[in-house]
Write a protein that holds these residues in place. Structure first.
Motif, short mmCIF file in Angstrom:
data_model
loop_
_atom_site.label_atom_id
_atom_site.label_comp_id
_atom_site.label_asym_id
_atom_site.label_seq_id
_atom_site.Cartn_x
_atom_site.Cartn_y
_atom_site.Cartn_z
N LEU A 10 0.86 -1.18 0.00
CA LEU A 10 0.00 0.00 0.00
C LEU A 10 0.90 1.23 0.00
N ILE A 11 0.72 2.07 -1.01
CA ILE A 11 1.57 3.25 -1.19
C ILE A 11 0.77 4.50 -0.84
N LEU A 12 1.27 5.25 0.14
CA LEU A 12 0.58 6.47 0.54
C LEU A 12 0.69 7.52 -0.57
N PRO A 13 -0.42 8.21 -0.89
CA PRO A 13 -0.40 9.20 -1.98
C PRO A 13 0.07 10.57 -1.49
N ASP A 246 1.77 -6.83 15.90
CA ASP A 246 2.94 -7.46 15.28
C ASP A 246 3.86 -6.43 14.64
N ARG A 247 5.11 -6.82 14.44
CA ARG A 247 6.09 -5.98 13.74
C ARG A 247 6.75 -6.82 12.64
N ILE A 270 -1.26 -10.73 1.65
CA ILE A 270 -0.84 -9.85 2.74
C ILE A 270 -0.33 -8.56 2.12
N VAL A 271 -0.82 -7.44 2.64
CA VAL A 271 -0.48 -6.13 2.11
C VAL A 271 0.39 -5.39 3.13
N LEU A 272 1.58 -4.99 2.70
CA LEU A 272 2.53 -4.26 3.54
C LEU A 272 2.59 -2.81 3.10
N HIS A 273 2.60 -1.89 4.05
CA HIS A 273 2.78 -0.48 3.68
C HIS A 273 4.17 -0.27 3.12
N TRP A 274 4.23 0.50 2.04
CA TRP A 274 5.53 0.87 1.48
C TRP A 274 6.28 1.69 2.53
N SER A 279 7.21 8.21 9.86
CA SER A 279 5.79 7.91 10.02
C SER A 279 5.63 6.58 10.74
N ALA A 280 4.39 6.21 11.01
CA ALA A 280 4.13 4.91 11.63
C ALA A 280 4.51 3.77 10.71
N PHE A 281 4.76 4.07 9.44
CA PHE A 281 5.09 3.04 8.45
C PHE A 281 6.55 3.09 8.04
N ALA A 282 7.38 3.65 8.89
CA ALA A 282 8.82 3.64 8.62
C ALA A 282 9.34 2.21 8.72
N ALA A 283 10.23 1.85 7.81
CA ALA A 283 10.81 0.50 7.80
C ALA A 283 12.08 0.53 6.97
N ASP A 284 12.91 -0.49 7.18
CA ASP A 284 14.15 -0.64 6.42
C ASP A 284 13.79 -1.11 5.00
N GLU A 285 14.13 -0.29 3.99
CA GLU A 285 13.78 -0.64 2.61
C GLU A 285 14.45 -1.93 2.16
N LYS A 286 15.65 -2.20 2.65
CA LYS A 286 16.34 -3.43 2.25
C LYS A 286 15.60 -4.65 2.78
#
Length: 301
Positions: A10-13, A246-247, A270-274, A279-286
């Motif tokens: 899911l990509i935030l616009p 979950d994380r 399963i849909v993961l936020h980009w 933001s609450a959807f920060a994550a390691d891109e790798k």
């Protein structure tokens, strides 16, 4: 034989198209993800005072920079839409994309969308009532050439929807629902059912308690399908992550464990936020990219 798990994003616009907004859509296709969705809101949560672009124009642009990736909303709602105008826009989007659109749709909530047009927020009962009229009418508009309807909330007067969707008999619906009325609509009109988990459990519960709550949702959906004579196994089950304790994006192994537990419940997507910094959807891109490229095969094995 179990359905192989599909991974989507899911990509935030929130980014101007020519300032990097198109990058994640292109990359999602390169990574082999099944679909890329976006939220259909006028503004949303902590992003309200920042950039936020319209869902359907964004998806139209995404269709122009991808070839295979499915595209869709998670989710559209009646909060600021009408079935007639939405149907016309979806038919155009399905045509532009070459038949790659999935409509995620639900009853809506009480956020900014609910009051942006100047109305009072609808009660839970009214939201359910409106959705119960909105979805069947939209189903007809996307599948029939001419539609008339006079309802309590929505009307259509000899509406023409030619040439219809590229996908036949219409583009698929992924219906977000946790209550019995919504699940009934999912069983009647949906090609997929969507959940984000149980908000009450997710707010204070553990990952195990959240999984148990979703197991209960699946069991209730299966009961509704059985009552209506629908094969529950034929209804795809979609989990939009980011709203349970979950994380799953902490590591590759964390995701595999998480996804394995949900596939055992019958989830097919399963849909993961980009990953979205700050933001609450920060994550390691790798980590995200490794999950996208390697996890489906590992889970299938």
């Amino acid at each position: 034989m179990a359905t192989p798990l599909r991974l989507s994003t899911l990509i935030l616009p929130i980014t101007r198209w020519h300032e990097g907004g198109q990058r994640p859509w292109r990359r999602a296709e390169e990574l082999g993800l099944h679909a890329a969705y976006t939220y259909d809101h006028l503004s949303w949560r902590t992003f309200r005072d920042g950039p936020w672009f319209g869902a359907l124009p964004t998806l139209s642009a995404a269709a122009g920079v991808t070839e295979r990736l499915r595209l869709g909303t998670l989710v559209t709602s009646p909060n600021f839409r009408h079935p007639v105008t939405l149907a016309k826009e979806l038919i155009a989007l399905d045509d532009i994309s070459g038949g790659r659109v999935t409509l995620g749709i639900g009853a809506g909530g009480t956020g900014f969308d609910a009051t942006a047009l100047g109305q009072e927020p609808w009660s839970p009962r009214e939201r359910a009532d409106r959705f119960g009229e909105f979805l069947p009418l939209l189903d007809r508009l996307l599948g029939e050439d001419a539609v008339s309807h006079e309802g309590r909330y929505y009307s259509a007067d000899e509406v023409r929807t030619l040439p219809g969707c590229v996908q036949r008999p219409r583009l698929p619906f992924a219906v977000a629902a946790t209550g019995p009325r919504g699940m009934r609509l999912a069983a009647q009109h949906g090609q997929a059912w969507v959940t984000t988990g149980d908000p009450k459990v997710s707010a204070t519960g553990t990952a195990a308690e959240s999984l148990a709550a979703v197991r209960g949702q699946v069991e209730r959906l299966e009961a509704v399908c059985s009552e209506l004579g629908r094969d529950a196994a034929a209804l795809d089950k979609v989990l939009l992550t980011g709203f349970t304790p979950d994380r799953p994006l902490d590591s590759f192994d964390a995701f595999v464990d998480f996804a394995g537990a949900y596939t055992e419940l019958g989830f097919t997507e399963i849909v993961l936020h980009w990953p979205t910094p700050d933001s609450a959807f920060a994550a390691d891109e790798k980590v995200f990219e490794r999950i996208a490229m390697e996890a489906p095969a590992q889970l299938a094995g």
